[in-house]
Design a protein around this motif. Structure first.
Motif, PDB file in Angstrom:
ATOM      1  N   ALA A 172       0.864  -1.182   0.000  1.00  0.00           N
ATOM      2  CA  ALA A 172       0.000   0.000   0.000  1.00  0.00           C
ATOM      3  C   ALA A 172       0.897   1.227   0.000  1.00  0.00           C
ATOM      4  O   ALA A 172       1.480   1.586   1.024  1.00  0.00           O
ATOM      5  CB  ALA A 172      -0.898  -0.005   1.225  1.00  0.00           C
ATOM      6  N   SER A 173       1.060   1.861  -1.138  1.00  0.00           N
ATOM      7  CA  SER A 173       1.924   3.034  -1.232  1.00  0.00           C
ATOM      8  C   SER A 173       1.231   4.247  -0.624  1.00  0.00           C
ATOM      9  O   SER A 173       0.006   4.264  -0.426  1.00  0.00           O
ATOM     10  CB  SER A 173       2.277   3.315  -2.685  1.00  0.00           C
ATOM     11  OG  SER A 173       1.134   3.787  -3.382  1.00  0.00           O
ATOM     12  N   ILE A 174       2.011   5.278  -0.349  1.00  0.00           N
ATOM     13  CA  ILE A 174       1.433   6.529   0.128  1.00  0.00           C
ATOM     14  C   ILE A 174       0.464   7.089  -0.904  1.00  0.00           C
ATOM     15  O   ILE A 174      -0.627   7.567  -0.554  1.00  0.00           O
ATOM     16  CB  ILE A 174       2.548   7.531   0.473  1.00  0.00           C
ATOM     17  CG1 ILE A 174       3.265   7.089   1.762  1.00  0.00           C
ATOM     18  CG2 ILE A 174       1.999   8.951   0.637  1.00  0.00           C
ATOM     19  CD1 ILE A 174       4.450   7.951   2.149  1.00  0.00           C
ATOM     20  N   ALA A 175       0.822   6.999  -2.170  1.00  0.00           N
ATOM     21  CA  ALA A 175      -0.071   7.499  -3.226  1.00  0.00           C
ATOM     22  C   ALA A 175      -1.402   6.747  -3.212  1.00  0.00           C
ATOM     23  O   ALA A 175      -2.474   7.360  -3.340  1.00  0.00           O
ATOM     24  CB  ALA A 175       0.602   7.370  -4.583  1.00  0.00           C
ATOM     25  N   ASP A 176      -1.350   5.423  -3.056  1.00  0.00           N
ATOM     26  CA  ASP A 176      -2.576   4.619  -3.023  1.00  0.00           C
ATOM     27  C   ASP A 176      -3.482   5.048  -1.876  1.00  0.00           C
ATOM     28  O   ASP A 176      -4.699   5.212  -2.042  1.00  0.00           O
ATOM     29  CB  ASP A 176      -2.236   3.138  -2.852  1.00  0.00           C
ATOM     30  CG  ASP A 176      -1.528   2.543  -4.049  1.00  0.00           C
ATOM     31  OD1 ASP A 176      -1.676   3.090  -5.161  1.00  0.00           O
ATOM     32  OD2 ASP A 176      -0.813   1.530  -3.873  1.00  0.00           O
ATOM     33  N   VAL A 177      -2.885   5.198  -0.707  1.00  0.00           N
ATOM     34  CA  VAL A 177      -3.680   5.509   0.489  1.00  0.00           C
ATOM     35  C   VAL A 177      -4.169   6.949   0.435  1.00  0.00           C
ATOM     36  O   VAL A 177      -5.325   7.238   0.748  1.00  0.00           O
ATOM     37  CB  VAL A 177      -2.858   5.233   1.764  1.00  0.00           C
ATOM     38  CG1 VAL A 177      -3.666   5.605   3.009  1.00  0.00           C
ATOM     39  CG2 VAL A 177      -2.454   3.757   1.826  1.00  0.00           C
TER      40      VAL A 177
END
Length: 351
Positions: A267-272
Motif C-alpha cells: 500500500a503506497s502513500i499514493a494509493d492511500v
C-alpha cells in the motif's frame, strides 16, 4: 511550532511550518522501570527532535498483566523475552479469562510513565499510548506473535474466543479510562492481523473488527490523535482503517515502502492518499534504510532524502508525518537524527 502544534495543524487542516517526524523503538533493559524508561523516552525524543511520543511499552505487557511467567530480555537489541507460561494455555483459560481492574501493577506502572512524561513536556508534544486491539492482545496471551492458537480457537471453540475477546475489550476500556484521566492525547492501536492472508474476511468481521472498533469508539471525545498501526509488510487491510470516521481515527501508520516486497502487494502513500484525508505516518523502511555497509551517515542521509521526496510527491504536499512503518531497531541508532536533518532541509512549507 511545537510538535503538538504541528500535529494539531495536520488534524485541523491549518498551515504547518514543516513536515513532522516520529520514531519509536523498544527499550527492553529499562521499559519496566518508570524512572529509567521515562528518562530514555525523553532522551530519544529530544535528541531526534520527534514531534510526538509513542510510549514504547514493553512488548509483553498484556501477558505480564495477566500473570504470564516471562524471562524478560536481558539484551538491549532484543525486545522479546521467553514466555515460560502463557495466561491462555487451554481453551478453558480463554473461556474464563478475567477482566483486569486498574489496580493491576502493570497498568499502574504505565500510568506513572504517562504522568511523568506529561509533567515533563507540558503538552508541547502529543503523547500516545500503545494499545493492542483485542484479538492481538489475546493472541499475545496465548502465543507471542503466533496467530496459530487464535486460528485453532476460531475453529474449535469460537465462543471461548469471544469470551476472551470481550474480557480483553473490557480490560482495555478500563485502562483507557485511566489514560484519559491522565490526559493522554491519543492511542497507537496495533493490529497484528492486518495482512489479509492471516484471516478470511468472515473471520476478520467476526473476531477482529467489532472489538477493535469499540476501542476507538470509547476514545471519542477523549483523544484527538489516534493512530492505527496496520502491522505487516504486504496485503494490508488498509480499506478497513480508511473507512473509520475521522473523529474515531485520525492517522494511519504502516509500511509504505518495504524493501523486497512486490509492488502489487504494497500500500503506497499514493494509493492511500487517493482514498483518505487522514494523517499518513510513513515514508521509509525501518529495516533497511538506516543500514549502510560502510556505516556512512551521508549515504544513509541521501537514502532518507530520496524517501522523503518520494513520500512528499506521493502525498501531494509536506502534510504527512515522516516516520517508519514499524519500530526502529531495538536500542535506537544515532542515524535516527537524520530524519530531523532531512525535514529541516527539505520539509518546510516554502521549500
Amino acid at each position: 511550532m511545537t510538535g503538538t502544534q504541528r500535529i494539531k495543524a495536520l488534524v485541523e487542516g491549518t498551515p504547518i511550518d514543516r513536515t513532522p517526524i516520529g520514531g519509536w523503538y523498544h527499550m527492553p533493559l529499562v521499559d519496566r522501570n518508570v524512572t529509567d524508561f521515562t528518562r530514555e523516552l525523553i532522551a530519544s525524543t529530544d535528541i531526534n527532535h520527534w514531534d510526538f511520543i509513542k510510549i514504547m511499552t514493553n512488548g509483553h505487557f498484556y501477558t505480564e498483566a495477566y500473570g504470564g511467567v516471562i524471562d524478560f530480555s536481558k539484551r538491549y537489541n532484543q525486545w522479546n523475552g521467553v514466555i515460560r507460561k502463557y495466561p491462555i494455555h487451554t481453551i478453558s483459560d480463554a473461556r474464563t479469562l478475567p477482566v483486569l481492574d486498574i489496580q493491576n501493577p502493570v497498568w499502574q506502572r504505565e500510568l506513572q510513565i504517562l504522568r511523568t512524561l506529561k509533567e515533563h513536556y507540558q503538552d508541547t508534544l502529543p503523547i500516545v499510548a500503545t494499545i493492542f486491539n483485542p484479538l492481538t492482545a489475546v493472541q499475545e496471551c496465548a502465543g507471542c506473535l503466533d496467530p496459530v492458537p487464535m486460528l485453532h480457537m476460531m475453529a474449535e471453540d469460537p465462543q471461548a474466543l469471544h469470551h476472551a475477546l470481550e474480557a480483553m475489550t473490557q480490560t482495555n476500556l478500563i485502562y483507557l479510562d485511566a489514560l484519559f484521566a491522565e490526559g493522554i492525547d491519543g492511542i497507537f492501536l496495533a493490529n497484528q492481523y492486518s495482512m489479509s492472508q492471516l484471516l478470511t474476511d468472515a473471520q476478520y468481521d467476526e473476531f477482529c473488527q467489532p472489538y477493535e472498533k469499540r476501542i476507538l469508539e470509547h476514545c471519542k471525545g477523549h483523544t484527538w490523535f489516534n493512530m492505527a498501526h496496520v502491522h505487516g509488510s504486504r496485503n494490508l487491510r488498509m480499506d478497513r482503517y480508511i473507512a473509520y470516521e475521522d473523529d474515531l481515527l485520525q492517522a494511519l501508520n504502516w509500511e509504505s515502502c518495504p524493501v523486497g516486497v512486490p509492488e502489487e502487494e504494497v500500500a503506497s502513500i499514493a494509493d492511500v492518499r487517493a482514498k483518505t484525508k487522514k494523517i499518513l505516518i510513513a515514508g521509509f523502511d525501518q529495516d533497511h534504510d538506516l543500514e549502510n555497509a560502510d556505516n556512512d551517515r551521508e549515504a544513509v542521509k541521501q537514502v532518507l532524502k530520496a524517501r522523503y521526496l518520494e513520500a512528499k510527491k506521493e502525498n501531494g504536499s509536506n502534510r504527512f508525518v515522516f516516520a517508519p512503518g514499524c519500530c526502529l531497531a531495538a536500542g535506537g541508532s544515532y542515524l535516527n537524527v537524520l530524519l530531523y536533518e532531512v525535514v529541516e532541509e527539505l520539509g518546510y512549507s516554502n521549500s
